[in-house]
Design a protein around this motif. Structure first.
Motif, short mmCIF file in Angstrom:
data_model
loop_
_atom_site.label_atom_id
_atom_site.label_comp_id
_atom_site.label_asym_id
_atom_site.label_seq_id
_atom_site.Cartn_x
_atom_site.Cartn_y
_atom_site.Cartn_z
N VAL A 64 0.83 -1.22 0.00
CA VAL A 64 0.00 0.00 0.00
C VAL A 64 0.86 1.27 0.00
N GLN A 65 2.10 1.17 0.51
CA GLN A 65 2.99 2.33 0.47
C GLN A 65 3.44 2.63 -0.95
N ALA A 66 3.37 1.62 -1.81
CA ALA A 66 3.85 1.78 -3.19
C ALA A 66 2.74 2.20 -4.14
N ASP A 67 1.56 2.45 -3.60
CA ASP A 67 0.45 2.88 -4.46
C ASP A 67 0.86 4.15 -5.21
N GLY A 68 0.78 4.10 -6.52
CA GLY A 68 1.14 5.27 -7.34
C GLY A 68 2.61 5.35 -7.70
N ALA A 69 3.41 4.41 -7.19
CA ALA A 69 4.86 4.49 -7.41
C ALA A 69 5.26 3.91 -8.77
N THR A 70 6.46 4.26 -9.18
CA THR A 70 7.07 3.66 -10.37
C THR A 70 8.16 2.71 -9.90
N ILE A 71 8.02 1.45 -10.29
CA ILE A 71 8.88 0.39 -9.75
C ILE A 71 9.64 -0.29 -10.88
N ARG A 72 10.88 -0.65 -10.55
CA ARG A 72 11.67 -1.42 -11.50
C ARG A 72 12.22 -2.62 -10.74
N THR A 73 12.00 -3.80 -11.28
CA THR A 73 12.55 -5.01 -10.68
C THR A 73 13.64 -5.56 -11.58
N VAL A 74 14.25 -6.65 -11.16
CA VAL A 74 15.35 -7.22 -11.95
C VAL A 74 14.88 -7.59 -13.36
N GLU A 75 13.57 -7.93 -13.49
CA GLU A 75 13.05 -8.26 -14.82
C GLU A 75 13.06 -7.05 -15.74
N GLY A 76 13.16 -5.85 -15.15
CA GLY A 76 13.13 -4.63 -15.94
C GLY A 76 14.50 -4.15 -16.36
N LEU A 77 15.54 -4.92 -16.04
CA LEU A 77 16.90 -4.48 -16.39
C LEU A 77 17.22 -4.70 -17.87
N ALA A 78 16.98 -5.93 -18.34
CA ALA A 78 17.34 -6.26 -19.72
C ALA A 78 16.39 -5.59 -20.70
N ASP A 79 16.91 -5.30 -21.86
CA ASP A 79 16.09 -4.75 -22.94
C ASP A 79 15.90 -5.88 -23.95
N GLY A 80 14.81 -6.63 -23.80
CA GLY A 80 14.62 -7.81 -24.65
C GLY A 80 15.72 -8.82 -24.39
N ASP A 81 16.42 -9.22 -25.43
CA ASP A 81 17.52 -10.17 -25.27
C ASP A 81 18.83 -9.49 -24.92
N GLN A 82 18.81 -8.17 -24.90
CA GLN A 82 20.03 -7.41 -24.63
C GLN A 82 20.18 -7.24 -23.12
N LEU A 83 21.18 -7.93 -22.55
CA LEU A 83 21.39 -7.81 -21.11
C LEU A 83 21.81 -6.39 -20.73
N HIS A 84 21.37 -5.98 -19.55
CA HIS A 84 21.87 -4.73 -18.96
C HIS A 84 23.36 -4.93 -18.66
N ALA A 85 24.10 -3.84 -18.66
CA ALA A 85 25.55 -3.95 -18.44
C ALA A 85 25.89 -4.68 -17.14
N VAL A 86 25.09 -4.48 -16.09
CA VAL A 86 25.43 -5.17 -14.83
C VAL A 86 25.17 -6.68 -14.97
N GLN A 87 24.14 -7.04 -15.72
CA GLN A 87 23.90 -8.48 -15.94
C GLN A 87 25.04 -9.09 -16.75
N GLU A 88 25.45 -8.36 -17.77
CA GLU A 88 26.59 -8.83 -18.58
C GLU A 88 27.84 -8.94 -17.71
N GLY A 89 28.03 -7.96 -16.83
CA GLY A 89 29.19 -7.98 -15.95
C GLY A 89 29.20 -9.20 -15.04
N PHE A 90 28.04 -9.49 -14.45
CA PHE A 90 27.96 -10.66 -13.55
C PHE A 90 28.20 -11.95 -14.34
#
Lengths: 170, 288
Positions: A64-90
């Motif tokens: 309920v504290q997040a009502d109206g918020a903009t959230i990004r989870t780990v699923e939101g890091l990659a752009d399609g098949d293109q890994l985010h730089a931190v994912q590529e780094g790991f």
């Protein structure tokens, strides 16, 4: 109570009890199970996500504290098949062993690099202070974040530091 | 790990929140929730109503009011830590905020929340006490101010009444010739995690001698405590290494030191001396 928020660019909503933790809403209502539930006492950081751009522990926030918020989870890091730089780094620098802490580590790392493009090793270690790796793989996690920082700056990452010199070893 | 069920009010104004508190003696105020939610999950605490003031407008600013900084109830640790006004006018508080919790906690938790929660090993409590802060408490029946010296009562207990909200902390700015600093030993080593023991100091120099000093300890007892002996021994000296060492040796004079999971009474008393000395030295350096 009815809550609505934007998660990884998608408008979502649901009905929750006030006591529903944000991490459970994300995992169970939205079925985004990349965000992990670890210690549940706000120590381990496996549940780290971004709320309105800031890294937070979703096990210590009510949905309920997040009502109206903009959230990004780990699923939101990659752009399609293109890994985010931190994912590529790991991936490239073996920043994970069992992988349980990884989603939180990635979110903390991404948050750090959004604020500081060239963090020192000391700054990286302090930035992941709220994320525990019980495989104790911190060394490679730090190297992974350094790799990602280099990539995001458009530079060639330093070579892996596990290259061994076997000269003299029989 | 869920808390027990509770009613939730997302207050849209302070008046709405204060009215809810007045009507529900069992209610609890929440801002970031960094202390309250873990306690509720462990079911050590189960309020019937949580009054969330996180959306109340007008409480998230740090205002420079001339002789003091007014830090609103919703100012997060990260904001206190990175504020140039706090860094220059109340450095000990900025340093304590920067050492509170971890990145994620600092992004959610609030300075006023940490003060109101009054954890025995919190960082900003000691800084607020050394700096001589004033707490502004509001209820539906009015507003009152509480000096930091009177605010910290006992373990997790402040002078706030159940129907009051800490709406602002006023922190006097260190003026010319004054400086402040905070440091600790963290439970996870270095300065990470809650303080095993820590100290904040405010020192005013005048013509090469110490004109005034206030030192506060955290982590050693049931509440942050003024180390009056250190200040008394330091004032009038030239602030030399020997003078600081002699003053720091009196760190726990009149202070109740208690053993806990993180250290014996002797160890904590030792740490109190070490960190009182370091805080005084850093505050003097900042004063010159």
């Amino acid at each position: 109570m009815h809550v609505a928020m934007t998660v990884n660019g998608r408008e979502v909503s649901g009905d929750v009890e006030p006591r529903t933790l944000l991490v459970h809403f994300i995992r169970e209502n939205l079925r985004l199970t990349g965000t992990h539930v670890g210690c549940e006492t706000s120590y381990c950081g496996a549940c780290t996500i971004q709320v309105d751009g800031a890294a937070v522990k979703s096990c210590t926030m009510l949905a309920v504290q997040a009502d109206g918020a903009t959230i990004r989870t780990v699923e939101g890091l990659a752009d399609g098949d293109q890994l985010h730089a931190v994912q590529e780094g790991f991936w490239e620098r073996h920043g994970l062993q069992c992988g349980f802490c990884t989603p939180g580590m990635l979110m903390s790392a991404a948050s750090l690099l959004e604020q500081n493009a060239s963090p020192s090793e000391d700054e990286i270690r302090h930035a992941i202070e709220g994320n525990l790796c019980r495989c104790t793989g911190y060394h490679n996690i730090v190297r992974s974040i350094e790799y990602a920082a280099s990539k995001l700056r458009g530079e060639e990452p330093a070579p892996p530091d596990w290259t061994m010199d076997f000269e003299g070893v029989s | 790990m869920y808390p027990r069920s509770f009613e939730y009010l997302a207050a849209t104004s302070l008046d709405e929140a204060l009215a809810a508190l007045a009507d529900n003696p069992d209610a609890k105020v929440m801002t970031g929730g960094m202390s309250l939610i873990p306690l509720m999950k462990l079911r050590l605490f189960s309020p019937s109503l949580v009054v969330d003031i996180g959306r109340v407008p007008g409480l998230d600013a740090i205002d420079d009011a001339g002789d003091h900084l007014a830090i609103g109830a919703l100012v997060r640790h990260a904001t206190t830590a990175s504020s140039e006004a706090v860094q220059s006018g109340a450095a000990a508080l900025a340093q304590a905020a920067a050492l509170t919790g971890d990145v994620q906690v600092r992004n959610r938790g609030t300075t006023c929340g940490a003060l109101a929660h009054a954890d025995i090993a919190a960082d900003q409590t000691a800084a607020a006490l050394a700096l001589g802060a004033t707490m502004v408490a509001r209820s539906s029946s009015g507003e009152r101010t509480i000096a930091a010296d009177d605010f910290f009562v006992d373990t997790l207990t402040s002078a706030l009444q159940p129907d009051e909200i800490l709406v602002e902390v006023r922190v006097p700015k260190t003026g010319a010739g004054s400086g402040s600093a905070y440091g600790k030993l963290g439970r996870r080593g270095g300065q990470s995690d809650y303080a095993v023991a820590g100290a904040a100091a405010v020192v005013t120099m005048d013509g090469g001698s110490v004109a005034a000093a206030r030192v506060a300890l955290t982590g050693v007892g049931t509440k942050p405590s003024l180390a009056a002996g250190v200040a008394e021994a330091l004032v009038g000296t030239d602030g030399s290494e020997a003078a600081v060492a002699a003053a720091a040796a009196r760190a726990t004079e009149g202070v109740t030191v208690l053993e806990d999971l993180y250290g014996s009474e002797e160890y904590k008393a030792h740490l109190a001396q070490v960190y009182a000395g370091r805080a005084v030295t850093a505050a003097m350096a900042a004063a010159s």
